[in-house]
Design a protein around this motif. Structure first.
Motif, mmCIF file in Angstrom:
data_model
loop_
_atom_site.group_PDB
_atom_site.id
_atom_site.type_symbol
_atom_site.label_atom_id
_atom_site.label_comp_id
_atom_site.label_asym_id
_atom_site.label_seq_id
_atom_site.Cartn_x
_atom_site.Cartn_y
_atom_site.Cartn_z
ATOM 1 N N GLY A 263 0.793 -1.218 0.000
ATOM 2 C CA GLY A 263 0.000 0.000 0.000
ATOM 3 C C GLY A 263 0.827 1.269 0.000
ATOM 4 N N ILE A 264 2.012 1.213 -0.578
ATOM 5 C CA ILE A 264 2.906 2.372 -0.655
ATOM 6 C C ILE A 264 2.962 2.828 -2.114
ATOM 7 N N SER A 265 2.660 4.088 -2.368
ATOM 8 C CA SER A 265 2.607 4.572 -3.754
ATOM 9 C C SER A 265 3.993 4.713 -4.364
ATOM 10 N N GLY A 266 4.970 5.122 -3.542
ATOM 11 C CA GLY A 266 6.328 5.257 -4.062
ATOM 12 C C GLY A 266 6.761 6.689 -4.280
ATOM 13 N N VAL A 299 2.647 -6.647 -7.752
ATOM 14 C CA VAL A 299 1.322 -7.259 -7.708
ATOM 15 C C VAL A 299 0.287 -6.138 -7.666
ATOM 16 N N VAL A 300 -0.554 -6.078 -8.671
ATOM 17 C CA VAL A 300 -1.638 -5.105 -8.675
ATOM 18 C C VAL A 300 -2.849 -5.787 -8.050
ATOM 19 N N GLY A 301 -3.159 -5.376 -6.830
ATOM 20 C CA GLY A 301 -4.246 -6.033 -6.128
ATOM 21 C C GLY A 301 -4.420 -5.481 -4.731
ATOM 22 N N ASP A 302 -5.386 -6.020 -4.003
ATOM 23 C CA ASP A 302 -5.716 -5.604 -2.651
ATOM 24 C C ASP A 302 -4.725 -6.231 -1.679
ATOM 25 N N LEU A 303 -3.973 -5.399 -0.977
ATOM 26 C CA LEU A 303 -2.965 -5.923 -0.049
ATOM 27 C C LEU A 303 -3.591 -6.801 1.025
ATOM 28 N N PHE A 304 -4.849 -6.533 1.393
ATOM 29 C CA PHE A 304 -5.501 -7.311 2.439
ATOM 30 C C PHE A 304 -5.891 -8.708 1.946
ATOM 31 N N ALA A 305 -5.847 -8.915 0.644
ATOM 32 C CA ALA A 305 -6.051 -10.249 0.080
ATOM 33 C C ALA A 305 -4.711 -10.918 -0.206
#
Length: 321
Positions: A263-266, A299-305
């Motif tokens: 969840g870090i944009s960079g 990985v493009v996706g929900d970190l909580f998953a």
């Protein structure tokens, strides 16, 4: 070969990993010579592990007041050692305290200062990542003694057992008027995880974690991997995680074997503190997030998953063997 002085980072009982990295780097330039600053008896306790990692000499710069002042005793000790052995260079870990010591030492000796290097070759040419990580440059001191601070994690520590010579440095009394004195100490919050700048695996959370409770996912993955927990400045400023875990230009610089960004944009500020990591894995819902372009694996996706599944898979594989 000429000596290369290494300032020992320690807690009085244990040598920190960054010092072993410095000793490994020092062998490219000459014979590593460790300088231990502390209260009487400290150098004797640390001599064996230092010799095991290649320190041909261990200088004991000890006094009862060595731990009472910031920076000054270390600067005094290194200056004494420099006057005594005329080393090829002085290496210091690029921590907050280390940079303070290195800067003051270079000013005293009219030497050259190279800050936050991530590599150094046999000719004393240092590699640095500058301007918030935008450029990589190579620098070399052309006037006076090179004083170089190396970013923790830049070198892999290598054991090289030798018989170290124990030597003494007589520290002068500290100028109590001109020096910052420690009046109290308070232990920082700590757990069983490795220290952030010494960890081989770092799992960091950013604004995308969503709150303090969201960091439980970050902690679970870090624990599964035996790593440390970090946080972006945005997460720290929002109160999601304590400030001492901030990774970035105004936080701590890390170079672990594996860096996982959740969840870090960079932002450039964050990249400056972790982009020298050996392998980078980023998880973010935004396919345009800058950190995905830097990452070795994205990985493009929900970190909580993604993160819980990764933690479960790591735990399962460790259970098997």
């Amino acid at each position: 070969m000429p000596d290369v002085l290494v300032l020992v980072d320690h807690d009085g009982e244990r040598v920190h990993k960054c010092t072993y990295e410095l000793l490994t780097a020092a062998r490219r330039l000459g014979d590593p010579a460790a300088v231990v600053v502390g209260t009487p008896g400290t150098a004797a306790r640390l001599e064996e592990p230092l010799a095991r990692h290649g320190a041909t000499s261990v200088y004991a710069a000890e006094s009862t007041e060595a731990d009472e002042f910031l920076a000054t005793p270390a600067v005094d000790a290194l200056e004494l050692a420099v006057r005594e052995v005329s080393p090829a260079a002085v290496l210091v870990s690029a921590t907050t305290d280390g940079k303070e010591v290195a800067g003051r030492l270079a000013a005293r000796l009219d030497g050259g200062l190279l800050i936050d290097a991530v590599d150094v070759d046999s000719c004393g040419v240092a590699t640095q990542v500058v301007f918030g990580g935008s450029y990589t440059v190579r620098s070399q001191v052309t006037h006076g003694l090179p004083v170089i601070t190396l970013r923790p994690g830049s070198f892999e520590p290598e054991e090289r057992p030798v018989e170290a010579r124990a030597r003494q440095l007589a520290l002068p009394p500290v100028d109590r008027v001109a020096s910052a004195r420690v009046t109290a100490r308070r232990a920082a919050l700590a757990g069983d995880r490795p220290e952030l700048t010494e960890a081989t695996v770092v799992v960091s959370g950013g604004r995308g974690v969503g709150g303090a409770d969201g960091f439980k996912v970050v902690e679970q993955l870090a624990d599964a991997l035996g790593g440390a927990v970090g946080a972006s400045r945005a997460a720290v400023d929002a109160g999601y995680y304590p400030h001492q875990y901030q990774v970035g230009q105004t936080g701590k610089s890390v170079s672990p074997q594996l860096y996982i960004a959740l969840g870090i944009s960079g932002a450039i500020q964050h990249l400056a503190g972790m982009q020298t990591s050996k392998t980078i894995l980023a998880v973010n819902k935004d396919p345009e997030a800058p950190i995905l372009g830097l990452a070795d694996y994205a990985v493009v996706g929900d970190l909580f998953a993604v993160a819980p599944q990764l933690a479960q898979e790591v735990a399962a594989r460790r259970a098997v063997g």
